[in-house]
Design a protein around this motif. Structure first.
Motif, PDB file in Angstrom:
ATOM      1  N   GLU A  87      43.012 -15.655   6.191  1.00 19.83           N
ATOM      2  CA  GLU A  87      42.790 -16.869   5.412  1.00 19.83           C
ATOM      3  C   GLU A  87      41.353 -16.970   4.918  1.00 19.83           C
ATOM      4  OE1 GLU A  87      43.206 -21.742   5.872  1.00 19.83           O
ATOM      5  OE2 GLU A  87      43.856 -20.412   7.496  1.00 19.83           O
ATOM      6  N   TYR A  90      40.647 -14.381   2.194  1.00 18.88           N
ATOM      7  CA  TYR A  90      41.224 -14.798   0.910  1.00 18.88           C
ATOM      8  C   TYR A  90      40.393 -15.906   0.266  1.00 18.88           C
ATOM      9  CZ  TYR A  90      44.561 -16.349  -2.590  1.00 18.88           C
ATOM     10  OH  TYR A  90      45.163 -16.684  -3.786  1.00 18.88           O
ATOM     11  N   SER A  94      38.439 -15.655  -3.252  1.00 16.39           N
ATOM     12  CA  SER A  94      38.775 -16.608  -4.322  1.00 16.39           C
ATOM     13  C   SER A  94      37.522 -17.261  -4.886  1.00 16.39           C
ATOM     14  CB  SER A  94      39.729 -17.681  -3.798  1.00 16.39           C
ATOM     15  OG  SER A  94      40.945 -17.125  -3.383  1.00 16.39           O
ATOM     16  N   THR A 145      42.418 -11.256  -5.334  1.00 13.95           N
ATOM     17  CA  THR A 145      43.264 -12.346  -4.831  1.00 13.95           C
ATOM     18  C   THR A 145      44.740 -12.013  -5.033  1.00 13.95           C
ATOM     19  OG1 THR A 145      42.864 -13.485  -6.941  1.00 13.95           O
ATOM     20  CG2 THR A 145      41.577 -14.202  -5.043  1.00 13.95           C
ATOM     21  N   ASP A 146      45.072 -11.454  -6.189  1.00 16.06           N
ATOM     22  CA  ASP A 146      46.460 -11.063  -6.421  1.00 16.06           C
ATOM     23  C   ASP A 146      46.899  -9.999  -5.409  1.00 16.06           C
ATOM     24  OD1 ASP A 146      46.598 -12.800  -8.534  1.00 16.06           O
ATOM     25  OD2 ASP A 146      46.439 -11.248 -10.099  1.00 16.06           O
ATOM     26  N   HIS A 149      47.519 -11.437  -1.896  1.00 16.35           N
ATOM     27  CA  HIS A 149      48.740 -12.223  -1.754  1.00 16.35           C
ATOM     28  C   HIS A 149      49.828 -11.419  -1.055  1.00 16.35           C
ATOM     29  CE1 HIS A 149      48.440 -16.207  -3.378  1.00 16.35           C
ATOM     30  NE2 HIS A 149      47.896 -15.796  -4.512  1.00 16.35           N
TER      31      HIS A 149
END
Length: 289
Positions: A87, A90, A94, A145-146, A149
């Protein structure tokens, strides 16, 4: 003072500016090891990259890598690992992806980076410090970020390379306010390393010392970078390389020659030749352990 461990930074310390090990550095490491003094590397490099240097120096002790977040010997499993969780990784990515910077998630088995193009000099340094491409998978993606995921990553370290010093300064302040679980280490005006709390070079060195039964005051730490300052200040003898910037030299107890003037070998000659072998000191009951 009797010193039982020698800790070396890699780039700008153990290695010359051309990235090579000088014969005198190898001989100096062999000399102190023959005296029973433990030698380790403490570096911002990834473990695979640092392992290559450790092998060349014939270091068998666990080495401190990823700024202190990953400690392992060359053959065995790691003895200390701190990771940024999925988390937080990420969320940091971001935040960073809207800025003009290259972001590199540095795992012990691979690195993952965005495709942001820096100028050639910085890009070369980015690749050089992150690991050997032959032994270490390096992947570049359009959007981190993609990618995260579908494939979360828990790296010991995130490297961030900027083109503008102001962006680095603003990022350092912003991330410091957003997260209490990380340490932000400024290596130079255009690079930040982000590690978990407790993942600095000093933290890693202190942990290794605790496993070996060696206190910080029984160590010699040699470095040249801003991120070396805490361990230089904490060690029994903190040594700055002649090529180090002024704040590093100010923090040190002693300043040796530069990396291209064989500063490590010079320091060893000046200090360790006066110290008797550890085994002899034990026999004479000068030291107990």
């Amino acid at each position: 003072m009797i010193y039982r461990l020698l800790a070396l930074n890699i780039d700008g310390t153990a290695l010359q500016s051309n990235g090579r090990l000088h014969k005198s550095t190898k001989e100096a490491v062999e000399y102190v090891q023959q005296k029973g003094i433990i030698v380790t590397l403490v570096t911002s490099r990834s473990f695979p990259s640092a392992k290559k240097v450790a092998r060349a120096l014939k270091i068998k002790t666990p080495i401190v890598t990823h700024q202190g977040s990953y400690i392992a010997s060359l053959q065995e499993k790691p003895i200390y690992v701190k990771r940024l969780n999925e988390e937080i990784t990420y969320d940091i990515v971001s935040f960073l992806e809207v800025l003009p910077c290259q972001i590199r998630l540095v795992h012990e088995q691979f690195s993952l980076a965005n495709k942001f193009k820096l100028n050639n000099n910085l890009l070369a340094r980015t690749v050089f410090t992150s690991g050997d491409p032959v032994l270490y998978s390096q992947q570049f993606v359009s959007s981190l970020t993609d990618h995260l995921h579908g494939q979360p990553v828990t790296p010991p370290k995130i490297e961030v390379y900027f083109e503008d010093k102001k962006d680095l300064e603003d990022t350092k302040i912003a991330l410091g306010k957003m997260f209490t679980e990380i340490e932000i280490i400024e290596l130079d005006p255009l690079r930040l390393d982000i590690v978990p709390t407790g993942g600095s070079k000093l933290d890693g060195l202190a942990y290794l010392g605790s496993q070996l039964g060696i206190a910080l005051h029984e160590m010699v730490a040699i470095g040249d970078g801003m991120d070396d300052i805490p361990m230089i200040e904490a060690a029994g003898l903190g040594v700055a390389m002649g090529n180090a910037e002024y704040p590093v030299k100010r923090a040190a107890d002693w300043i040796t020659r530069s990396e291209n003037e064989q500063g490590v070998a010079y320091m060893v000659k000046e200090h360790f030749r006066k110290q008797q072998p550890i085994e002899f000191l034990r026999k004479m009951k000068i030291i107990k352990k």
